[in-house]
Design an enzyme around this catalytic site. Structure first.
Site, PDB file in Angstrom:
ATOM      1  N   ASP A 249       8.281  15.282  37.245  1.00  0.00           N
ATOM      2  CA  ASP A 249       8.654  14.447  38.395  1.00  0.00           C
ATOM      3  C   ASP A 249       7.456  13.683  38.940  1.00  0.00           C
ATOM      4  OD1 ASP A 249       8.134  17.342  39.125  1.00  0.00           O
ATOM      5  OD2 ASP A 249       7.934  16.438  41.112  1.00  0.00           O
ATOM      6  N   ASN A 250       6.264  13.908  38.378  1.00  0.00           N
ATOM      7  CA  ASN A 250       5.069  13.155  38.778  1.00  0.00           C
ATOM      8  C   ASN A 250       4.596  12.211  37.679  1.00  0.00           C
ATOM      9  OD1 ASN A 250       4.971  14.414  41.269  1.00  0.00           O
ATOM     10  ND2 ASN A 250       3.543  15.994  40.613  1.00  0.00           N
TER      11      ASN A 250
END
Length: 519
Positions: A249-250
């Site tokens: 998610d980064n």
């Protein structure tokens, strides 16, 4: 009067990937930082942003006409474990604007209060971490590394509770988009193929418009994302940057660095360097970043498989897996090529093909072209220099910067970084021999040194300097922050006045330094 011409394509095109949320109010907003140059780039009026109505928007107290605040949903692998629903727990996308270059950019606020994805957090943020994102992202931008950027930071006038009571703040963040690998995982994990297709169509139109309607578009998109990430991670490695939490998610689809929480710049060279307090196994250590990037991209490939082949057709799906695997298997080669390109620049060397072109214009150069090194030789030269720096615990940034002095004819500043000055001499002789063909091509030492000083910075966001500035800002004194920001925006400049920003911390300070997800 503040006017922002929003065009909210994400909210319009991707229902089911967000929740509509209004930002929490700030009782006593105070503008701490405004990026006037970035505002102009976005076509915004910096003076209007700095006035009371603009500050109200930046503080979450007013939603400008045309904005549609939403918290984005996504999934993600965090430290290897999959979470099917994460999402913006303390951030809102206000909307998108088309900047002066015709590029679509997100305007989001961070620290804007709770959302349905907050997972028990308060949704707020503290002054220090928000100003930290300013320093690191502006430093990365000045270094030429793709990154999200900070438009503004506003103190809320309300404390937040962490280990202690801290002054609260909001950050306004600008991004090419906030689409992540985890965004694709969100729908893929639910088996919602129709929505996954809409997300894919949106992402391609926004970031890879040339692939719209192309045969095998999902595979071509995967390849494009992978190549962007290969270039990005190569730049991280060459500058000594450690992201700290490379969860899926980064990792952005755009190839921008995002989420400056547990991140820092390596000082003494050590591939095992970890700065995140929660990374007990060293999963996201400096030296592991390329392998983790490839792992994350494999998760993107998995999410895209239902778009490459029919899930219920085993033969077709097996062929799709093989094609996607081939893309992932090609990634180390793309990364290695991108890293070597950057390392050659740091070494002051031309690529063999560029050198051949230079020599071809100089008939007097004779057979010098044959002396140009091949990629394997240049890679070994770079690897051996890094090994020397690691063996003798030399600072990564200063080691490369002092090599520029050696290119200019004075190797003593470089030798002085080593406990035994002569230990670097054999390597220097090899490097100078590699420079020989370019010398024949009339590449003067001063020219090479100047070229190297444009890629080997003097100033980076040194961890201890960042923390000093943030501690002062938290106590209400902004001058150290402002001074550091000025230095970070011109990382190539070297002067006596900037020497304090270039010096590494003591070993005692470095050993104790950690960052946290809350930052």
């Amino acid at each position: 009067m503040l006017e922002i011409e929003f065009d909210n394509s994400y909210a319009r095109d991707l229902p089911g990937l967000y929740a509509e949320v209004q930002p929490a109010r700030s009782p006593s907003p105070d503008l701490l930082f405004l990026n006037a140059a970035l505002a102009d780039e976005l076509g915004l009026d910096a003076q209007a942003l700095a006035a009371a109505p603009g500050i109200a928007v930046l503080a979450g107290n007013a939603v400008p006409p045309g904005a549609q605040p939403i918290a984005q949903a996504y999934a993600g692998h965090q430290f290897g474990g999959f979470s099917p629903q994460l999402g913006d727990g303390r951030a809102l996308l206000l909307g998108e604007v088309i900047d002066r270059n015709g590029q679509r950019r997100d305007i989001a606020i961070k620290g804007s209060g709770r959302t349905p994805y907050s997972r028990g957090g308060d949704g707020r943020a503290a002054v220090g971490p928000m100003l930290r994102e300013v320093l690191i992202s502006e430093g990365m931008h000045a270094l030429g590394i793709p990154t999200t950027r900070a438009l503004a930071v506003v103190a809320t006038g309300e404390p937040v509770v962490r280990d202690a009571m801290l002054p609260g703040a909001l950050l306004t963040r600008i991004a090419a988009s906030h689409l992540r690998v985890g965004t694709f995982q969100f729908f893929a994990a639910r088996g919602e193929i129709g929505k996954l297709q809409r997300l894919f169509d949106y992402a391609v139109a926004r970031h890879d418009a040339d692939l719209v309607g192309a045969p095998d578009a999902p595979l071509a998109f995967l390849r494009a994302v992978a190549k962007r990430q290969a270039s990005l991670i190569a730049q991280w490695m060459n500058i000594g940057f450690i992201h700290g939490v490379m969860n899926t998610d980064n990792m952005t689809i755009s190839g921008e660095t995002i989420d400056y929480g547990p991140c820092a710049f390596m000082e003494a060279v050590d591939p095992a360097t970890v700065f995140s307090s929660i990374d007990h196994q060293g999963r996201y250590a400096y030296g592991n970043q390329p392998a983790i990037a490839q792992w994350n991209l494999a998760r993107l490939a998995e999410a895209l498989l239902p778009l490459i082949a029919k899930p219920d057709d085993k033969t077709e799906m097996q062929a799709a897996i093989e094609k996607a695997t081939a893309v992932i298997d090609a990634w180390p080669g793309w990364f290695a090529a991108a890293r070597l390109k950057g390392q050659r620049a740091k070494l002051g060397l031309l690529a063999p093909e560029d050198l051949a072109e230079v020599l071809a214009q100089d008939p007097a150069a004779g057979a010098a072209e044959s002396a140009a090194a091949d990629p394997a030789t240049d890679q070994t030269l770079a690897d051996d220099f890094l090994a020397l720096l690691q063996q003798h615990q030399v600072d990564h940034t200063l080691g490369w910067r002092r090599l520029c002095d050696a290119a200019d004819g004075d190797a003593n500043p470089l030798r002085a970084l080593f406990g035994e000055a002569s230990v670097v001499d054999p390597w220097l002789q090899r490097w100078q021999a590699r420079c020989g063909p370019e010398d024949v091509a009339n590449v003067a030492p001063a020219v090479r040194a100047s070229r190297m000083r444009r890629v080997n910075p003097f100033v980076i966001p040194r961890n201890h300097r960042v923390e000093e500035a943030l501690a002062a800002a938290t106590a209400g004194e902004m001058q150290p922050f402002n001074d550091l920001l000025v230095a970070l925006r011109d990382p190539w400049a070297e002067s006596v006045q900037l020497a304090g920003y270039a010096a590494p911390a003591s070993a005692v300070i470095t050993a104790a330094y950690q960052t946290y997800c809350g930052t």
